[in-house]
Write a protein that holds these residues in place. Structure first.
Motif, mmCIF file in Angstrom:
data_model
loop_
_atom_site.group_PDB
_atom_site.id
_atom_site.type_symbol
_atom_site.label_atom_id
_atom_site.label_comp_id
_atom_site.label_asym_id
_atom_site.label_seq_id
_atom_site.Cartn_x
_atom_site.Cartn_y
_atom_site.Cartn_z
ATOM 1 N N TYR A 73 6.137 3.054 0.764
ATOM 2 C CA TYR A 73 5.219 1.921 0.602
ATOM 3 C C TYR A 73 5.303 0.994 1.804
ATOM 4 N N TYR A 74 4.165 0.444 2.171
ATOM 5 C CA TYR A 74 4.062 -0.534 3.258
ATOM 6 C C TYR A 74 3.818 -1.919 2.662
ATOM 7 N N VAL A 75 4.480 -2.927 3.242
ATOM 8 C CA VAL A 75 4.394 -4.296 2.726
ATOM 9 C C VAL A 75 3.957 -5.235 3.843
ATOM 10 N N ARG A 76 3.029 -6.118 3.526
ATOM 11 C CA ARG A 76 2.643 -7.187 4.450
ATOM 12 C C ARG A 76 2.692 -8.529 3.723
ATOM 13 N N LYS A 90 0.841 -1.188 0.000
ATOM 14 C CA LYS A 90 0.000 0.000 0.000
ATOM 15 C C LYS A 90 0.882 1.246 0.000
ATOM 16 N N ASP A 91 0.459 2.245 -0.721
ATOM 17 C CA ASP A 91 1.171 3.511 -0.815
ATOM 18 C C ASP A 91 0.792 4.415 0.363
ATOM 19 N N ALA A 92 1.789 4.898 1.091
ATOM 20 C CA ALA A 92 1.656 5.950 2.100
ATOM 21 C C ALA A 92 1.119 5.520 3.463
ATOM 22 N N ALA A 93 0.567 4.315 3.590
ATOM 23 C CA ALA A 93 0.028 3.869 4.882
ATOM 24 C C ALA A 93 -0.049 2.347 4.905
ATOM 25 N N ASP A 94 -0.189 1.821 6.111
ATOM 26 C CA ASP A 94 -0.327 0.370 6.272
ATOM 27 C C ASP A 94 -1.690 -0.085 5.770
ATOM 28 N N GLY A 107 6.060 -0.371 -11.194
ATOM 29 C CA GLY A 107 4.970 0.590 -11.250
ATOM 30 C C GLY A 107 4.883 1.492 -10.037
ATOM 31 N N LEU A 108 5.981 1.617 -9.295
ATOM 32 C CA LEU A 108 5.988 2.464 -8.095
ATOM 33 C C LEU A 108 6.310 3.922 -8.455
ATOM 34 N N THR A 166 -5.583 -7.618 -7.114
ATOM 35 C CA THR A 166 -6.799 -7.438 -6.316
ATOM 36 C C THR A 166 -6.584 -6.396 -5.234
ATOM 37 N N ALA A 167 -7.536 -5.479 -5.089
ATOM 38 C CA ALA A 167 -7.459 -4.471 -4.033
ATOM 39 C C ALA A 167 -7.631 -5.129 -2.667
ATOM 40 N N LEU A 168 -6.841 -4.683 -1.700
ATOM 41 C CA LEU A 168 -6.908 -5.244 -0.355
ATOM 42 C C LEU A 168 -6.496 -4.184 0.658
ATOM 43 N N GLY A 169 -7.415 -3.802 1.535
ATOM 44 C CA GLY A 169 -7.099 -2.882 2.614
ATOM 45 C C GLY A 169 -6.529 -1.561 2.166
ATOM 46 N N GLY A 170 -6.969 -1.074 1.004
ATOM 47 C CA GLY A 170 -6.452 0.171 0.482
ATOM 48 C C GLY A 170 -5.198 0.011 -0.360
#
Length: 205
Positions: free
Chosen positions: A191-194, A139-143, A184-185, A164-168
């Motif tokens: 960026y936040y990664v999980r 996700k860009d800018a936040a978790d 594509g960044l 697929t979109a997930l949690g923003g």
């Protein structure tokens, strides 16, 4: 004979699961309930020899819901379970049998070995024990504001914003490897990664 049912599995963890069912009718006779469960990818049916395990004695039960918190399970493994009711009239195996996967162990050692102005390599150590792979989301800018849901299939794309979109954010990887390069960044963005390990496929994830 008793009338007994299996119900959908309840809360699942790495080594525990709530195996549910119901004793619908005892027929007016004292009824002992047994719980059969084992690691297998094939339905053992209602043949004790096929199960080849010792069932858990749940004791003499009255009519109503059955919930057994089963412990000591194996992370990431597929299980089947089935309740059996027995009294002086006979025995009944509940149907259909229920299958599920225990939650797998987590991936570890998240690193970022390489990057440039529009891409980044994400690496990790694979989960220990049984598992089907990992899902990586960014996700860009936040978790991320939400986690993946059990029983849901996600489509990944290594081009950020196309999965697929997930949690923003977006899913960038779903497979059994230990590394992915995401493109594509946007230069200068944080960026936040999980990383989520999973077991099973489709409705059984």
């Amino acid at each position: 004979t008793p009338l007994i049912n299996n119900s959908a599995v309840g809360t699942i963890d790495i080594t525990t699961a709530y195996m549910n069912g119901s004793l619908v009718s005892t027929g007016g006779n004292a009824t002992t309930v047994w719980l059969w469960y084992k690691v297998t990818s094939t339905d053992p049916g209602s043949n004790k020899a096929t199960w080849a395990v010792s069932p858990a004695n749940i004791g003499i039960r009255t009519e109503g819901a059955l919930t057994t918190n089963t412990v000591g399970l194996t992370a990431g493994s597929q299980y089947y379970y089935c309740y059996e009711g027995s009294n002086v009239v006979g025995e009944t195996w509940a149907t259909p049998r229920v299958t599920f996967y225990c939650e797998p162990n987590a991936a570890t050692a998240l690193t970022f070995p390489a990057h440039n102005i529009s891409s980044i390599q994400v690496s990790w150590t694979a989960p220990a024990g049984s598992n089907s792979g990992v899902l990586v989301a960014m996700k860009d800018a936040a978790d991320l504001s939400a986690d993946p849901s059990d029983g849901t299939t996600y489509t990944a794309s290594t081009t950020f914003g196309s999965g697929t979109a997930l949690g923003g954010g977006y899913v960038v990887y779903t497979n059994s490897g230990t590394s992915v390069t995401v493109t594509g960044l946007t230069e200068g963005h944080l960026y936040y990664v999980r990383i989520y390990s999973f077991a099973g496929s489709n409705a059984l994830i």
